[in-house]
Design a protein around this motif. Structure first.
Motif, short mmCIF file in Angstrom:
data_model
loop_
_atom_site.label_atom_id
_atom_site.label_comp_id
_atom_site.label_asym_id
_atom_site.label_seq_id
_atom_site.Cartn_x
_atom_site.Cartn_y
_atom_site.Cartn_z
N ARG A 148 3.97 12.90 9.83
CA ARG A 148 4.41 13.01 8.57
C ARG A 148 6.14 12.94 8.70
N THR A 196 -1.93 3.08 9.38
CA THR A 196 -2.71 5.29 8.50
C THR A 196 -2.97 5.76 10.52
N LYS A 228 8.66 4.64 11.00
CA LYS A 228 8.10 4.61 11.05
C LYS A 228 6.93 3.04 10.80
N THR A 240 1.15 -1.04 0.56
CA THR A 240 0.17 0.13 0.23
C THR A 240 0.83 1.49 -0.20
N ARG A 241 0.42 1.96 -0.38
CA ARG A 241 0.88 3.86 -0.52
C ARG A 241 0.82 4.77 0.91
N ASP A 242 1.58 5.03 1.20
CA ASP A 242 1.43 5.73 2.41
C ASP A 242 0.93 7.16 2.26
N LYS A 243 0.84 7.86 2.97
CA LYS A 243 0.61 9.27 2.44
C LYS A 243 1.70 10.11 2.26
N THR A 244 2.71 9.51 2.89
CA THR A 244 3.92 10.50 2.46
C THR A 244 4.87 9.91 0.67
N ASN A 245 3.56 8.42 0.23
CA ASN A 245 3.95 8.61 -1.25
C ASN A 245 5.17 7.48 -1.04
N ASP A 261 0.45 6.48 11.24
CA ASP A 261 0.94 8.53 10.10
C ASP A 261 -0.20 9.53 9.59
N CYS A 262 -0.57 9.53 11.26
CA CYS A 262 -1.78 10.84 11.17
C CYS A 262 -0.85 12.02 10.29
N PRO A 263 -1.31 13.09 10.16
CA PRO A 263 -0.94 14.40 9.66
C PRO A 263 0.13 15.28 10.75
#
Length: 755
Positions: free
Chosen positions: A713, A705, A720, A278-283, A708-710
């Protein structure tokens, strides 16, 4: 002024490393220096012969070049060493000395001359050597000698017990430091297992963050830690982010190795590999690696590692070196379970094929059952236009009721949004709208009639009211609740870590049977009546759109023809809500059944053999039915006699309770009787090792998820992934051996020597 700097690999406090290194070196040398210090302070040492002064043990040569010299007609006899073990001989002076007195002797006093002869001058009157009043005997009985021997033995005893004064002091220092570092590790252990941030969000106060707050709170409660903390140098407090990362690294490595140790000591010494990405919010592309194994009669699924990957092809994902790094032997891999994308499932270049080619044997690939169910539902929704429209409307309703003003006039329970990545969201959203049908209509009517809402909201509410008051929406909701409700038990089972391939197949087969039973006129009319009752209880019957209009019929001249297309006339009864709903009902059930049969028809030879391990199968423990399992090189079948006796035994075992599957009951019972049925138990444990769902990977992504909250990051991917592992494997993290941790940590950091 020049400052001495020694930068460590963590980028931490530079000066502290050098200062602590000096302290650590001094502590390590202290024990060896104690004896040397005593020798230097001893007045006898400086005048001792050079060949004796360099030795801390008695020097007792058996012979000398040219023989021992003669003095007054006598010479030294080496046999005296046996009678007088304290005796030593100096070749330099050709004289005898007393080792205890030379090392541990005190200042001269009474009898000083006699004492000097055995410490500094040397004894060489060999004719008096064995004289009881003049030689060795007299010296052995002297007070100087007795005191020196006592001191020597006392020191030897203290050294053997590692309890000298200096060592006792150093040991106390080590214990205090270990307690300090262990306390820090326990705080990080507690924060990571609960998925909490250590430093908080972006602030500039160095004392902020949960870790520092917890540390200060612990100081208030723990007087010993408070006392020790006051003596710790500020440049070695071990609270910096770099030290936190190192502690987290060590703990994560210990957890992964604990998983590997459990696999290597498992009952069948086999494992199933789970992988998903899966790709996380930090790419970053995160690649979750999990394993399934059976230990002590119970199946477990554990997360092993979550590395990042830049290679998204099968060759880049074929990372068996990750397994070997943690001590897992790929040769013990029994099966592999992934999703159905071509990168993973490709029969020629997919990951599953590359692994089988590397190992040179059959390692069956199991397409995740949960992904299959998801694909069934998605394909049905995309194939049947009416269902696609229904879920679009459902999503619009949920989004509209998320508005602050609209939610204020809605009194029902929360509506569920439709999840594109998880079909169970379709079921939850459908159930929620049915249970709150009246409340939703009432809220929409309030929006339409109220003056406080804007025109756009009023328009949307009017359109949604028209949809909800029509019979098609209610009936489609009833269909999806029925069909998805049949598949719901299989989904819940496959989402749990207690799932197994036998139980999954039984639930899928049961779902197909229930769908076949639902394909009847009786079931259709029940669903239709329930849908109409839902509408009539909340709106006027005239608004439901149930009135049948007059339809145009085909010309009689076409009675002898089969009409396949019609551009001007609609088919007979087209527009009749009940007829259209009936057609839709049977169409949806047929498509669902065909999709399930098609998608669950892979690896038929494996599934038929696994089913023979279920007590519900007519071929239960039949040798012939189990024969296909021999395709797996790691599987060895029991004898027919052992299978027959075991089958009779298991007939007396009660059926599984509500919280357990029958496979779990059989596995536990055979584990208790493994001495009687060793081969059957090994086969049962092997089959139970085969995985059916990558739910553990999906669960690790949910954990990712949460972490890896805002506000978090900015952390590195290494930190992580380690935090995800520690939080996901919470039980293992809580049970870590902190003494082992201190040993590993002390080997990496020397600011505070821990041993």
């Amino acid at each position: 002024m020049m400052k001495r700097v020694n930068v460590d690999d963590e980028g931490g406090h530079a000066d502290g490393d050098w200062v602590e290194k000096q302290n650590a070196d001094g502590l390590q040398k202290q024990k060896a220096m104690n004896t040397v210090t005593e020798m230097v302070n001893n007045p006898y040492i400086s005048s001792a012969p050079n060949d004796l002064a360099a030795s801390l043990n008695p020097v007792q040569p058996k012979s000398v070049p040219g023989g021992f010299p003669v003095t007054d007609g006598r010479r030294f006899n080496p046999s005296w060493y046996v009678r007088y073990p304290w005796l030593e001989y100096s070749i330099e002076r050709h004289a005898a000395f007393c080792h205890p007195c030379r090392i541990y002797g005190k200042e001269y006093g009474k009898g000083g001359l006699e004492n000097k002869r055995f410490t500094t001058l040397g004894f060489s009157k060999w004719k008096n050597a064995t004289d009881k009043k003049k030689g060795f005997c007299k010296h052995e009985e002297s007070g100087h000698h007795v005191t020196a021997v006592t001191d020597m033995k006392s020191r030897e005893m203290r050294s053997a017990q590692n309890s000298s004064v200096s060592v006792q002091i150093n040991q106390d220092v080590f214990e205090r430091r270990r307690y300090y570092v262990k306390s820090i590790a326990e705080m990080i252990q507690w924060l990571t297992t609960n998925g909490l941030a250590l430093r908080g969000d972006y602030v500039y106060n160095n004392d902020s963050g949960l870790f520092n707050s917890l540390f200060e709170y612990t100081l208030l409660k723990d007087s010993r830690l408070r006392e020790i903390g006051a003596t710790i140098p500020k440049n070695a407090s071990y609270k910096s982010p770099e030290i936190q990362n190192d502690i987290i690294d060590i703990m994560a490595s210990m957890v992964s190795k604990d998983v590997a140790n459990d696999v290597n000591s498992s009952d069948a010494n086999l494992f199933t590999l789970f992988c998903d990405g899966t790709r996380d919010k930090t790419n970053f592309e995160n690649f979750s690696i999990g394993v399934r194994y059976v230990k002590e009669g119970k199946a477990y699924e554990s997360l092993l590692h979550m590395p990042k990957t830049d290679e998204l092809g099968a060759a880049g994902l074929c990372r068996l070196d990750e397994l070997a790094h943690f001590g897992l032997d790929p040769a013990r891999m029994l099966s592999q379970c992934y999703d159905g994308c071509s990168t993973m499932s490709g029969d020629k270049g997919g990951l599953q094929r590359l692994i089988q080619n590397q190992q040179g044997r059959c390692i069956p690939y199991v397409h995740c059952y949960n992904h299959r169910l998801h694909l069934v539902v998605i394909n049905v929704v995309s194939s049947v236009r009416e269902l696609g429209i229904f879920f679009d409307h459902l999503g619009t309703i949920c989004k509209f009721f998320k508005k602050f003003d609209v939610s204020g006039v809605y009194a029902g329970t929360s509506l569920k949004r439709v999840l594109d990545t998880r079909w169970s969201g379709h079921y939850d959203a459908t159930v929620a709208i049915i249970e709150n049908y009246g409340g939703v209509i009432e809220a929409l009517e309030t929006v339409v009639d109220s003056q406080k809402f804007e025109g756009e909201d009023t328009i949307v509410a009017t359109g949604l009211l028209t949809i909800l008051k029509g019979c098609q929406f209610a009936f489609r909701a009833a269909i999806m609740k029925k069909i998805l409700g049949i598949l719901k038990p299989a989904d819940s089972f496959l989402q749990s870590r207690e799932n197994d391939i036998n139980g999954a197949m039984i639930l899928i087969d049961g779902g197909i049977k229930l769908l076949a039973d639902a394909r009847s006129e009786v079931q259709f009319y029940d669903i239709w009546d329930n849908a109409m009752m839902c509408i009539n209880n909340n709106i006027n019957a005239e608004d439901a759109g149930i009135t049948i209009k007059r339809f145009r019929t085909a010309p009689r001249r076409l009675d002898d023809y089969i009409i396949t297309e019609c551009e001007t006339l609609p088919p007979t009864n087209r527009g009749d809500p009940k007829s259209e709903s009936r057609r839709l009902y049977f169409e949806v059930i047929d498509i669902v059944m065909e999709e399930i049969k098609r998608r669950f028809s892979e690896n038929g030879w494996l599934y038929s053999s696994v089913r023979a391990m279920s007590r519900k199968s007519p071929n239960f423990l039949q040798l012939e039915a189990l024969q296909p399992l021999t395709k797996l090189d790691l599987v060895k079948l029991p004898s027919a006699a052992e299978l027959e006796v075991c089958r009779e035994f298991l007939k007396s075992v009660p059926i599984a309770e509500k919280d357990h599957t029958d496979s779990e009951v059989v596995l536990e019972e055979l584990y208790k009787k493994r001495s009687a049925f060793p081969n059957v138990y090994n086969l049962t444990a092997t089959v139970s090792t085969i995985g059916s769902s990558t739910a553990i990977c999906e669960s690790s992504f949910s954990c990712l998820t949460r972490i890896d909250c805002p506000t978090r990051r900015s952390m590195s991917h290494r930190r992580k992934r380690n935090l995800v592992l520690l939080a996901f494997e919470k039980r293992r993290t809580q049970c870590l051996n902190l003494e082992t941790f201190l040993t590993l940590f002390g080997g990496n950091h020397t600011r505070l020597s821990l041993c």
